[in-house]
Design a protein around this motif. Structure first.
Motif, PDB file in Angstrom:
ATOM      1  N   ASN A   1      68.748  14.478  75.258  1.00 24.57           N
ATOM      2  CA  ASN A   1      68.496  13.085  74.871  1.00 24.57           C
ATOM      3  C   ASN A   1      68.566  12.178  76.091  1.00 24.57           C
ATOM      4  OD1 ASN A   1      70.139  14.245  72.209  1.00 24.57           O
ATOM      5  ND2 ASN A   1      68.375  12.979  71.726  1.00 24.57           N
ATOM      6  N   TYR A   2      67.906  11.031  76.008  1.00 24.22           N
ATOM      7  CA  TYR A   2      67.861  10.089  77.118  1.00 24.22           C
ATOM      8  C   TYR A   2      67.389   8.745  76.581  1.00 24.22           C
ATOM      9  CZ  TYR A   2      62.946  11.084  76.575  1.00 24.22           C
ATOM     10  OH  TYR A   2      61.707  11.237  76.027  1.00 24.22           O
ATOM     11  N   GLY A   3      67.594   7.701  77.352  1.00 21.47           N
ATOM     12  CA  GLY A   3      66.987   6.393  77.117  1.00 21.47           C
ATOM     13  C   GLY A   3      67.192   5.776  75.756  1.00 21.47           C
ATOM     14  N   GLU A   4      68.356   5.167  75.498  1.00 25.83           N
ATOM     15  CA  GLU A   4      68.583   4.544  74.185  1.00 25.83           C
ATOM     16  C   GLU A   4      67.607   3.394  73.946  1.00 25.83           C
ATOM     17  OE1 GLU A   4      72.624   3.919  72.320  1.00 25.83           O
ATOM     18  OE2 GLU A   4      72.059   1.819  72.661  1.00 25.83           O
ATOM     19  N   ILE A   5      67.109   3.323  72.731  1.00 24.99           N
ATOM     20  CA  ILE A   5      66.171   2.277  72.316  1.00 24.99           C
ATOM     21  C   ILE A   5      66.650   1.691  70.992  1.00 24.99           C
ATOM     22  CG2 ILE A   5      63.797   1.825  71.524  1.00 24.99           C
ATOM     23  CD1 ILE A   5      62.882   3.982  73.453  1.00 24.99           C
ATOM     24  N   ARG A   6      66.472   0.405  70.859  1.00 25.59           N
ATOM     25  CA  ARG A   6      66.835  -0.281  69.615  1.00 25.59           C
ATOM     26  C   ARG A   6      65.558  -0.744  68.916  1.00 25.59           C
ATOM     27  NH1 ARG A   6      70.888  -5.483  68.864  1.00 25.59           N
ATOM     28  NH2 ARG A   6      69.803  -6.471  67.126  1.00 25.59           N
ATOM     29  N   LEU A   7      65.419  -0.372  67.645  1.00 23.34           N
ATOM     30  CA  LEU A   7      64.328  -0.915  66.848  1.00 23.34           C
ATOM     31  C   LEU A   7      64.893  -1.591  65.609  1.00 23.34           C
ATOM     32  CD1 LEU A   7      62.597   1.878  64.819  1.00 23.34           C
ATOM     33  CD2 LEU A   7      64.044   2.527  66.728  1.00 23.34           C
ATOM     34  N   GLU A   8      64.126  -2.504  65.062  1.00 23.45           N
ATOM     35  CA  GLU A   8      64.580  -3.278  63.908  1.00 23.45           C
ATOM     36  C   GLU A   8      63.425  -3.393  62.936  1.00 23.45           C
ATOM     37  OE1 GLU A   8      66.919  -7.480  62.965  1.00 23.45           O
ATOM     38  OE2 GLU A   8      66.608  -6.796  65.017  1.00 23.45           O
ATOM     39  N   MET A   9      63.712  -3.057  61.664  1.00 27.72           N
ATOM     40  CA  MET A   9      62.660  -3.012  60.651  1.00 27.72           C
ATOM     41  C   MET A   9      63.143  -3.647  59.350  1.00 27.72           C
ATOM     42  SD  MET A   9      61.599   1.000  61.151  1.00 27.72           S
ATOM     43  CE  MET A   9      60.220   0.874  59.998  1.00 27.72           C
ATOM     44  N   PRO A  10      62.211  -4.157  58.522  1.00 28.24           N
ATOM     45  CA  PRO A  10      62.599  -4.559  57.166  1.00 28.24           C
ATOM     46  C   PRO A  10      63.220  -3.373  56.440  1.00 28.24           C
ATOM     47  CG  PRO A  10      60.387  -5.325  57.681  1.00 28.24           C
ATOM     48  CD  PRO A  10      60.787  -4.418  58.797  1.00 28.24           C
ATOM     49  N   LYS A  11      64.201  -3.633  55.622  1.00 25.14           N
ATOM     50  CA  LYS A  11      64.943  -2.550  54.960  1.00 25.14           C
ATOM     51  C   LYS A  11      64.010  -1.608  54.184  1.00 25.14           C
ATOM     52  CE  LYS A  11      69.150  -5.337  54.334  1.00 25.14           C
ATOM     53  NZ  LYS A  11      70.150  -4.558  55.048  1.00 25.14           N
ATOM     54  N   ASN A  12      63.056  -2.174  53.474  1.00 27.19           N
ATOM     55  CA  ASN A  12      62.182  -1.333  52.652  1.00 27.19           C
ATOM     56  C   ASN A  12      61.275  -0.455  53.520  1.00 27.19           C
ATOM     57  OD1 ASN A  12      60.779  -3.707  53.445  1.00 27.19           O
ATOM     58  ND2 ASN A  12      59.242  -3.338  51.878  1.00 27.19           N
ATOM     59  N   GLU A  13      60.905  -0.943  54.703  1.00 26.54           N
ATOM     60  CA  GLU A  13      60.065  -0.151  55.602  1.00 26.54           C
ATOM     61  C   GLU A  13      60.844   1.025  56.170  1.00 26.54           C
ATOM     62  OE1 GLU A  13      56.794  -0.448  56.214  1.00 26.54           O
ATOM     63  OE2 GLU A  13      56.778  -2.003  54.664  1.00 26.54           O
ATOM     64  N   TRP A  14      62.110   0.798  56.517  1.00 24.45           N
ATOM     65  CA  TRP A  14      62.923   1.892  57.047  1.00 24.45           C
ATOM     66  C   TRP A  14      63.154   2.961  55.987  1.00 24.45           C
ATOM     67  CZ3 TRP A  14      64.120   4.749  60.800  1.00 24.45           C
ATOM     68  CH2 TRP A  14      65.264   5.567  60.786  1.00 24.45           C
TER      69      TRP A  14
END
Length: 358
Positions: A324-337
């Motif tokens: 593993n490498y390179g932490e990334i943060r994503l954010e989505m509407p609850k229903n999409e996730w």
């Protein structure tokens, strides 16, 4: 008409270098603590003296190092709302509002009564600042500032000492004041959301240098610099190497990225906002895509925040391994996730969403 500032001042940790022009609009200076925001306002107000440069408000020269002009603060006709409000603790509400007014006794009384009513301070006239709530203290400070009919309003992080509900209430009051009095307004803050809601123009300051001033929409869509992207809320960055005019190699994400805009030689980073990352259903490896392991899921108020790390298969001594490498943060509407969630996700970084940063 408006404000012209072009000054330099040597500080303990950096050199303040600020240059901008503004008219009858709201300019916000966005920067981290200790970046020179408040010092800029103090130089304009005459509380601090620049080493060199020039400050002109309308047709009045406030400061000019070459002409040896340096007006006193009380001569500059500037309304300055300090971060701690700077009310006189031994004075009542009405005395604090009246202080500094140049008018007859009757005119002062009439003006103070008007401001008491305008800022909903009835019944508090004889109270001292220590007897007031934070919101009441701020309204007194604003009433005092407006009573002197300043040529420009300057606000130094006016909401920092208030709770979230009161911050919103006072923000709306500030917006009403700006709309009502139609004065050039300088607002400094490290809060990107407040800055966006209040401003017409935004400038980013870092280590004393005001890098650029532009329309607020432009600066959020294209912050241009790494520090500008950080201050406007971007969470994901990678160091890059230019491959060609429209392609870079992302060191921290270990992928090639195709860009929409041409990549100049000054670009050192690429960023992308958490809500612009796509989760796709594909097993194909291609530019701008990345297979990731889900490390943490955070249930936000109206969205889901997902922290992931890139996943690579490799072989060592004939043995398949994953790293593993390179932490990334994503954010989505609850229903999409809910539709795509899993232990692994495939991400796509669309070229239009990539921020090219110096």
């Amino acid at each position: 008409m408006g404000l012209h500032v072009d000054i330099k001042k040597t500080m303990q940790n950096f050199s303040l270098q600020v240059s901008f022009d503004m008219g009858c609009e709201t300019l916000s200076i966005l920067g981290a603590s200790g970046s020179g925001k408040s010092m800029t306002l103090k130089c304009i107000a005459g509380i601090e003296t620049p080493d060199e440069g020039r400050i002109v408000l309308d047709d009045t020269i406030l400061f000019d190092s070459k002409q040896k002009i340096n007006l006193l603060p009380q001569q500059r006709n500037i309304g300055y709302l300090f971060q701690n409000y700077a009310l006189f603790p031994n004075m009542t509400v009405e005395e604090n509002i009246a202080i500094g007014l140049k008018a007859s006794k009757q005119e002062k009384r009439t003006l103070v009564e008007e401001k008491i009513k305008s800022f909903y301070l009835e019944g508090l006239e004889k109270k001292k600042p220590s007897q007031l709530s934070g919101g009441q203290q701020q309204r007194v400070a604003i009433a005092r500032m407006i009573a002197s009919n300043p040529k420009i309003i300057m606000l130094d992080e006016p909401f920092s000492a208030l709770d979230s509900y009161l911050r919103w209430e006072m923000e709306q009051e500030i917006l009403d004041i700006i709309e009502t009095y139609k004065k050039p307004t300088l607002f400094v803050s490290h809060n990107r959301d407040e800055v966006y809601r209040i401003s017409d123009l935004i400038g980013v300051i870092d280590q004393g240098r005001l890098s650029f001033v532009s329309e607020k929409k432009d600066i959020f869509e294209n912050p241009k610099t790494f520090i500008g992207a950080v201050l406007t809320g971007c969470k994901n960055f990678t160091r890059i190497k230019k491959v060609n005019e429209y392609k870079v190699y992302a060191f921290d994400w270990q992928i090639n990225l195709i860009t929409k805009e041409p990549v100049s030689n000054d670009i050192q980073y690429v960023g992308i906002r958490a809500h612009h990352i796509q989760v796709i259903d594909s097993n194909e490896e291609s530019d701008n895509t990345m297979l990731c392991t889900v490390k943490k899921i955070i249930d936000n108020t109206f969205t889901t925040i997902i922290l992931v790390e890139g996943l690579r298969n490799s072989q060592k001594n004939g043995v398949d391994k994953q790293h593993n490498y390179g932490e990334i943060r994503l954010e989505m509407p609850k229903n999409e996730w809910e539709k795509v969630k899993g232990n692994q996700v495939k991400l796509r970084f669309i070229p239009e969403a990539l921020l090219l940063l110096e």
